[in-house]
Every structure is written in structure tokens, then in C-alpha cells.
Write a protein that holds these residues in place. Sequence first.
Motif, PDB file in Angstrom:
ATOM      1  N   SER A  18       0.807  -1.031   0.191  1.00  0.00           N
ATOM      2  CA  SER A  18       0.156   0.019  -0.178  1.00  0.00           C
ATOM      3  C   SER A  18       0.871   1.207  -0.013  1.00  0.00           C
ATOM      4  N   GLU A  19       0.418   2.286  -0.380  1.00  0.00           N
ATOM      5  CA  GLU A  19       0.975   3.680  -0.323  1.00  0.00           C
ATOM      6  C   GLU A  19       1.489   4.186   0.919  1.00  0.00           C
ATOM      7  N   VAL A  20       2.748   4.650   1.035  1.00  0.00           N
ATOM      8  CA  VAL A  20       3.716   4.708   2.255  1.00  0.00           C
ATOM      9  C   VAL A  20       4.442   6.206   2.060  1.00  0.00           C
ATOM     10  N   LYS A  21       4.583   6.714   3.379  1.00  0.00           N
ATOM     11  CA  LYS A  21       5.009   7.743   3.513  1.00  0.00           C
ATOM     12  C   LYS A  21       6.497   7.390   4.096  1.00  0.00           C
ATOM     13  N   LEU A  22       7.592   8.072   3.706  1.00  0.00           N
ATOM     14  CA  LEU A  22       8.894   7.811   4.323  1.00  0.00           C
ATOM     15  C   LEU A  22       9.654   9.092   4.452  1.00  0.00           C
ATOM     16  N   ASP A  23      10.584   8.980   5.585  1.00  0.00           N
ATOM     17  CA  ASP A  23      11.143  10.216   5.870  1.00  0.00           C
ATOM     18  C   ASP A  23      12.320  10.668   4.980  1.00  0.00           C
ATOM     19  N   SER A  24      12.880   9.423   4.268  1.00  0.00           N
ATOM     20  CA  SER A  24      14.127   9.580   3.549  1.00  0.00           C
ATOM     21  C   SER A  24      13.972  10.358   2.004  1.00  0.00           C
ATOM     22  N   LEU A  25      14.875  10.959   1.857  1.00  0.00           N
ATOM     23  CA  LEU A  25      15.074  11.790   0.462  1.00  0.00           C
ATOM     24  C   LEU A  25      16.124  11.088  -0.386  1.00  0.00           C
ATOM     25  N   ASP A  26      16.562   9.714  -0.055  1.00  0.00           N
ATOM     26  CA  ASP A  26      17.377   8.990  -0.806  1.00  0.00           C
ATOM     27  C   ASP A  26      16.545   7.777  -1.261  1.00  0.00           C
ATOM     28  N   LEU A  27      16.839   7.419  -2.719  1.00  0.00           N
ATOM     29  CA  LEU A  27      15.818   6.301  -3.139  1.00  0.00           C
ATOM     30  C   LEU A  27      16.597   5.106  -2.892  1.00  0.00           C
ATOM     31  N   ASN A  28      17.665   4.841  -2.455  1.00  0.00           N
ATOM     32  CA  ASN A  28      18.409   3.556  -2.052  1.00  0.00           C
ATOM     33  C   ASN A  28      17.683   3.376  -0.441  1.00  0.00           C
ATOM     34  N   GLU A  29      17.937   4.338   0.228  1.00  0.00           N
ATOM     35  CA  GLU A  29      17.161   4.105   1.535  1.00  0.00           C
ATOM     36  C   GLU A  29      15.759   3.844   1.535  1.00  0.00           C
ATOM     37  N   ILE A  30      15.057   4.546   0.720  1.00  0.00           N
ATOM     38  CA  ILE A  30      13.604   4.123   0.308  1.00  0.00           C
ATOM     39  C   ILE A  30      13.372   2.770   0.104  1.00  0.00           C
ATOM     40  N   LEU A  31      14.010   2.188  -0.721  1.00  0.00           N
ATOM     41  CA  LEU A  31      14.186   0.752  -1.185  1.00  0.00           C
ATOM     42  C   LEU A  31      14.435  -0.096   0.119  1.00  0.00           C
ATOM     43  N   THR A  32      15.230   0.563   0.960  1.00  0.00           N
ATOM     44  CA  THR A  32      15.897  -0.360   2.121  1.00  0.00           C
ATOM     45  C   THR A  32      14.667  -0.533   3.008  1.00  0.00           C
ATOM     46  N   GLU A  33      13.883   0.521   3.411  1.00  0.00           N
ATOM     47  CA  GLU A  33      12.837   0.748   4.080  1.00  0.00           C
ATOM     48  C   GLU A  33      11.659  -0.201   3.663  1.00  0.00           C
ATOM     49  N   LEU A  34      11.421  -0.166   2.343  1.00  0.00           N
ATOM     50  CA  LEU A  34      10.398  -0.929   1.895  1.00  0.00           C
ATOM     51  C   LEU A  34      10.607  -2.190   2.064  1.00  0.00           C
ATOM     52  N   GLU A  35      11.902  -2.437   1.897  1.00  0.00           N
ATOM     53  CA  GLU A  35      12.251  -4.088   2.118  1.00  0.00           C
ATOM     54  C   GLU A  35      11.912  -4.545   3.365  1.00  0.00           C
ATOM     55  N   ILE A  75      15.345  13.629  -4.847  1.00  0.00           N
ATOM     56  CA  ILE A  75      13.602  13.537  -4.314  1.00  0.00           C
ATOM     57  C   ILE A  75      13.507  14.614  -3.224  1.00  0.00           C
ATOM     58  N   GLY A  76      12.429  15.283  -3.566  1.00  0.00           N
ATOM     59  CA  GLY A  76      12.051  16.355  -2.854  1.00  0.00           C
ATOM     60  C   GLY A  76      11.062  15.876  -1.685  1.00  0.00           C
ATOM     61  N   PRO A  77      10.983  16.636  -0.338  1.00  0.00           N
ATOM     62  CA  PRO A  77      10.123  16.242   0.605  1.00  0.00           C
ATOM     63  C   PRO A  77       8.641  15.910   0.308  1.00  0.00           C
ATOM     64  N   ASN A  78       8.073  16.607  -0.564  1.00  0.00           N
ATOM     65  CA  ASN A  78       6.707  16.365  -1.153  1.00  0.00           C
ATOM     66  C   ASN A  78       6.500  15.672  -2.155  1.00  0.00           C
ATOM     67  N   ASP A  79       7.579  15.225  -3.020  1.00  0.00           N
ATOM     68  CA  ASP A  79       7.537  14.256  -4.208  1.00  0.00           C
ATOM     69  C   ASP A  79       6.534  13.013  -3.975  1.00  0.00           C
ATOM     70  N   GLU A  80       5.996  12.691  -5.070  1.00  0.00           N
ATOM     71  CA  GLU A  80       5.499  11.188  -5.129  1.00  0.00           C
ATOM     72  C   GLU A  80       6.270  10.331  -5.797  1.00  0.00           C
ATOM     73  N   ILE A  81       6.676   9.039  -5.319  1.00  0.00           N
ATOM     74  CA  ILE A  81       7.354   8.081  -6.028  1.00  0.00           C
ATOM     75  C   ILE A  81       6.391   7.281  -6.541  1.00  0.00           C
ATOM     76  N   TYR A  82       6.589   6.757  -7.620  1.00  0.00           N
ATOM     77  CA  TYR A  82       5.849   5.379  -8.397  1.00  0.00           C
ATOM     78  C   TYR A  82       6.700   4.489  -8.658  1.00  0.00           C
ATOM     79  N   ILE A  83       6.365   3.201  -8.287  1.00  0.00           N
ATOM     80  CA  ILE A  83       7.224   2.160  -8.661  1.00  0.00           C
ATOM     81  C   ILE A  83       6.252   0.947  -9.299  1.00  0.00           C
ATOM     82  N   MET A  84       6.583   0.725 -10.238  1.00  0.00           N
ATOM     83  CA  MET A  84       5.750  -0.078 -11.286  1.00  0.00           C
ATOM     84  C   MET A  84       6.498  -1.139 -12.032  1.00  0.00           C
ATOM     85  N   GLN A  85       5.946  -2.183 -12.496  1.00  0.00           N
ATOM     86  CA  GLN A  85       6.349  -3.015 -13.473  1.00  0.00           C
ATOM     87  C   GLN A  85       6.246  -2.418 -14.875  1.00  0.00           C
TER      88      GLN A  85
END
Length: 90
Positions: A18-35, A75-85
Motif C-alpha cells: 500500500s501507499e507509504v510515506k517515508l522520511d528519506s530523500l534517498d531512493l536507496n534508503e527508501i528501497l531498504t525501508e520498503l524491504e 527526491i523532494g520532501p513532497n514528491d510522489e514516487i511511483y514504482i511499477m512493473q
Amino acid sequence: MPTVRFTANLKRFYPDLSEVKLDSLDLNEILTELENRYKGLKDYVVDEQGQLRKHVNIFIGDELIRDRETLSDTIGPNDEIYIMQALSGG
């Protein structure tokens, strides 16, 4: 906080996704948190070298990321990131 969203196609593999809000502005850190939340998701998104897999696209806002190798896009603090196939076929 950036918001991460996913296409419905990924729910086939991760039904609780599901949609999630994360504190990080680093894509690698975001992927680690999602993991941490969805085991195996990072391996689905990136390969053994940490590069974005061919069958996955990531958008920040309405822009496809440019750096598929190190995922260094800003990545900005108010950005929306979309991960898709990525869809292919004929």
C-alpha cells in the motif's frame, strides 16, 4: 515526507502493498525501508549490483528516473514516487 505508490500489478506479488510515506530523500534508503516492510520487494526492484531491473520503472512525480544504475535522482520532501512493473509485449 515523500509518498511511495505502487501499481496494482505489484499487488499480485505483494498483496499487502500500500501507499507509504517515508522520511528519506534517498531512493536507496527508501528501497531498504520498503524491504523492511515487504520482504523481497527490493530484490524485485533492483538487481545484485543495485541497478534498477529492466522490468521495473520508477517515477518521481511525472518524470522517469534518469539514473537506473545508482538511483541517485533527487527526491523532494513532497514528491510522489511511483514504482511499477514495466509493461512490454505486442
